[in-house]
Design a protein around this motif. Structure first.
Motif, PDB file in Angstrom:
ATOM      1  N   ILE A  39      10.971 183.285  65.631  1.00 33.04           N
ATOM      2  CA  ILE A  39      11.938 182.241  65.991  1.00 33.04           C
ATOM      3  C   ILE A  39      11.501 181.423  67.213  1.00 33.04           C
ATOM      4  N   ASP A  40      11.015 182.088  68.249  1.00 26.18           N
ATOM      5  CA  ASP A  40      10.637 181.355  69.461  1.00 26.18           C
ATOM      6  C   ASP A  40       9.438 180.454  69.213  1.00 26.18           C
ATOM      7  N   ASP A  41       8.451 180.961  68.497  1.00 24.98           N
ATOM      8  CA  ASP A  41       7.243 180.186  68.236  1.00 24.98           C
ATOM      9  C   ASP A  41       7.554 178.948  67.398  1.00 24.98           C
ATOM     10  N   ILE A  42       8.351 179.108  66.348  1.00 28.86           N
ATOM     11  CA  ILE A  42       8.658 177.986  65.455  1.00 28.86           C
ATOM     12  C   ILE A  42       9.521 176.944  66.162  1.00 28.86           C
ATOM     13  N   LEU A  43      10.548 177.375  66.863  1.00 29.60           N
ATOM     14  CA  LEU A  43      11.439 176.418  67.514  1.00 29.60           C
ATOM     15  C   LEU A  43      10.756 175.725  68.691  1.00 29.60           C
ATOM     16  N   ASN A  44       9.971 176.456  69.447  1.00 27.93           N
ATOM     17  CA  ASN A  44       9.292 175.859  70.610  1.00 27.93           C
ATOM     18  C   ASN A  44       8.295 174.775  70.208  1.00 27.93           C
ATOM     19  N   ASN A  45       7.751 174.879  69.006  1.00 33.55           N
ATOM     20  CA  ASN A  45       6.741 173.922  68.558  1.00 33.55           C
ATOM     21  C   ASN A  45       7.307 172.805  67.694  1.00 33.55           C
ATOM     22  N   ALA A  46       8.610 172.799  67.492  1.00 30.88           N
ATOM     23  CA  ALA A  46       9.249 171.770  66.662  1.00 30.88           C
ATOM     24  C   ALA A  46       9.860 170.690  67.552  1.00 30.88           C
ATOM     25  N   ASP A  47       9.532 169.428  67.248  1.00 31.54           N
ATOM     26  CA  ASP A  47      10.172 168.338  67.987  1.00 31.54           C
ATOM     27  C   ASP A  47      11.680 168.412  67.806  1.00 31.54           C
ATOM     28  N   VAL A  48      12.112 168.550  66.556  1.00 33.37           N
ATOM     29  CA  VAL A  48      13.529 168.690  66.211  1.00 33.37           C
ATOM     30  C   VAL A  48      13.639 169.775  65.152  1.00 33.37           C
ATOM     31  N   ALA A  49      14.569 170.697  65.342  1.00 31.57           N
ATOM     32  CA  ALA A  49      14.812 171.741  64.338  1.00 31.57           C
ATOM     33  C   ALA A  49      16.308 171.843  64.081  1.00 31.57           C
ATOM     34  N   LEU A  50      16.680 171.848  62.815  1.00 33.09           N
ATOM     35  CA  LEU A  50      18.073 172.066  62.416  1.00 33.09           C
ATOM     36  C   LEU A  50      18.135 173.446  61.780  1.00 33.09           C
ATOM     37  N   MET A 117      14.818 174.144  72.888  1.00 31.85           N
ATOM     38  CA  MET A 117      16.080 174.127  73.627  1.00 31.85           C
ATOM     39  C   MET A 117      17.233 173.817  72.680  1.00 31.85           C
ATOM     40  N   MET A 118      18.233 174.680  72.672  1.00 26.49           N
ATOM     41  CA  MET A 118      19.394 174.453  71.821  1.00 26.49           C
ATOM     42  C   MET A 118      20.280 173.371  72.418  1.00 26.49           C
ATOM     43  N   ALA A 182      16.631 162.512  78.177  1.00 18.50           N
ATOM     44  CA  ALA A 182      17.433 161.570  77.383  1.00 18.50           C
ATOM     45  C   ALA A 182      17.665 162.098  75.971  1.00 18.50           C
ATOM     46  N   ASN A 183      16.677 162.755  75.403  1.00 17.16           N
ATOM     47  CA  ASN A 183      16.830 163.337  74.067  1.00 17.16           C
ATOM     48  C   ASN A 183      17.949 164.360  74.026  1.00 17.16           C
ATOM     49  N   ILE A 184      18.144 165.055  75.142  1.00 22.40           N
ATOM     50  CA  ILE A 184      19.153 166.112  75.192  1.00 22.40           C
ATOM     51  C   ILE A 184      20.537 165.558  75.509  1.00 22.40           C
ATOM     52  N   LEU A 185      20.608 164.571  76.383  1.00 22.64           N
ATOM     53  CA  LEU A 185      21.900 164.118  76.920  1.00 22.64           C
ATOM     54  C   LEU A 185      22.331 162.732  76.436  1.00 22.64           C
ATOM     55  N   HIS A 186      21.667 162.195  75.403  1.00 27.74           N
ATOM     56  CA  HIS A 186      21.983 160.829  74.990  1.00 27.74           C
ATOM     57  C   HIS A 186      23.396 160.675  74.422  1.00 27.74           C
TER      58      HIS A 186
END
Length: 406
Positions: A39-50, A117-118, A182-186
């Motif tokens: 989980i950490d490896d996949i999410l950390n390397n993804a620009d956006v993950a749903l 980051m969630m 900005a990606n997080i708080l837009h």
């Protein structure tokens, strides 16, 4: 020279059918299953993950599976790089530790991650292929509006919180950190930027970030920390973008109720900014230490007439302060009493101690009566919670827990 090979008509038709099927069959993608190992490896390397947090026995999860997979197929054609967008899922029965880590309280829950980051806001929109695909497209759009002339600042929407970054170069670590924030708080602030010659008049001391509060009277604020320090930049901007007293609307009501904290709400007319300012100042003065135990909110009296009726009030009575504990509603006294030092703080303390609940059911506490005064057990019932109805619905989710009574 090799002799020509001629296919019979049935064979030719079959070959053409296979060719057409191969050309027009859409690319299908496998939904990534997450576990404690990957989980950490996949999410950390993804620009956006749903990520879909689900349970196989949940009927809403079962209904979502084919929709989620088809949305993934649609998006994969637009963003073919495997790290641009990831659609993933977690079987919460098999991986309860992951479910606990991300505080999953209902199935299915769709959470968005950026570089591991969630995001605070989960997906709560329509469960359709189009809606999910549009949501991801929106998340992939540039969250920062570029200014080509500083005169554009005069036309900003000053009802919003605006964050403006002035940079010498776009290809710089300062801007990369700014863009990441900005990606997080837009959703909470409008982000703008200017570069090179356009930004030069504002870069008299180097690259900088400015916060423009709502309204035209409040002064600008300047970020004084290191612009390459993500945590410092993020914390400063978050503090500006997410106010201590937030507005509750029908759009964010589900999200706020799911935070699980009681509401301290000021009901006020939209144009009554004076009462709101008084409430904001007193919350900051008296209740800043209670930030993690109760949500400080304000609501439009006209839009939230129904909760007002629950406490036997109308918009004509506004401004009104009340607590909604998700079980009952309790009304503060006269709004002007909020200026009495400690009065609002005591109201919140009385909620946490159970005093408000006891007094509504049994009358004043004995400690609040004068010596010799006879105490009567006066049975009463406080108004039921109104905002609980905005919580996640059992007709849309499988809910995992109930809140304790306050």
């Amino acid at each position: 020279m090799n002799p020509a090979v001629f296919l019979s008509l049935p064979d030719l038709r079959c070959s053409l059918l296979l060719l057409v099927t191969w050309v027009f069959t859409p690319v299908t993608t496998e939904i990534t299953s997450l576990d404690t190992e990957n989980i950490d490896d996949i999410l950390n390397n993804a620009d956006v993950a749903l990520v879909n947090f689900y349970a196989d026995w949940c009927r809403f999860s079962q209904m979502l599976h084919p929709i989620f997979e088809e949305a993934s197929n649609v998006i994969k054609e637009e963003y073919p790089n495997e790290n641009q967008v990831v659609f993933a899922r977690v079987d919460c029965d098999q991986h309860s530790d992951i479910a606990q880590r991300y505080r999953i309280s209902k199935y299915p829950t769709l959470k968005l991650f950026r570089n591991g980051m969630m995001m605070k806001r989960e997906y709560r929109g329509q469960r359709s292929v189009k809606a999910l695909a549009d949501y991801i497209r929106q998340q992939k759009s540039d969250p920062v509006q570029e200014l080509h002339d500083l005169a554009e600042i005069t036309t900003l929407d000053r009802s919003k919180r605006n964050i403006i970054g002035y940079f010498e170069q776009k290809d710089s670590e300062n801007y990369r950190v700014f863009e990441r924030v900005a990606n997080i708080l837009h959703d909470d602030c409008a982000f703008l930027s200017a570069f090179g010659a356009v930004s030069k008049p504002e870069r008299y001391s180097g690259d900088n970030i400015i916060y423009k509060p709502p309204g035209h009277s409040a002064p600008d604020m300047v970020y004084l920390g290191s612009m390459t320090n993500f945590d410092g930049t993020y914390n400063w901007i978050q503090d500006k973008c997410v106010p201590l007293v937030r507005e509750i609307t029908f759009e964010n009501g589900e999200e706020l109720t799911e935070e699980g904290l009681p509401f301290l709400i000021l009901f006020h007319m939209k144009e009554d900014t004076e009462s709101l300012e008084i409430f904001q100042n007193e919350v900051a003065r008296q209740l800043i230490s209670e930030k993690g135990t109760i949500n400080f909110l304000h609501a439009d009296c006209d839009k939230f007439r129904h909760p007002l009726l629950h406490i036997q009030k109308t918009p004509a009575d506004c401004p009104v302060i009340a607590i909604d504990s998700f079980r009952h509603m309790y009304v503060f006294g006269d709004f002007r009493d909020v200026l009495i030092p400690g009065k609002l703080k005591q109201f919140v303390f009385d909620l946490h101690s159970g005093k408000l609940h006891r007094e509504f059911h049994h009358g004043p506490d004995p400690t609040d009566t004068a010596p010799g005064q006879q105490v009567q057990d006066v049975a009463s019932s406080p108004p039921e919670s109104s905002f609980q109805k905005l919580a996640p619905s059992e007709y849309r989710y499988t809910l995992l827990r109930d809140r304790d009574e306050l």
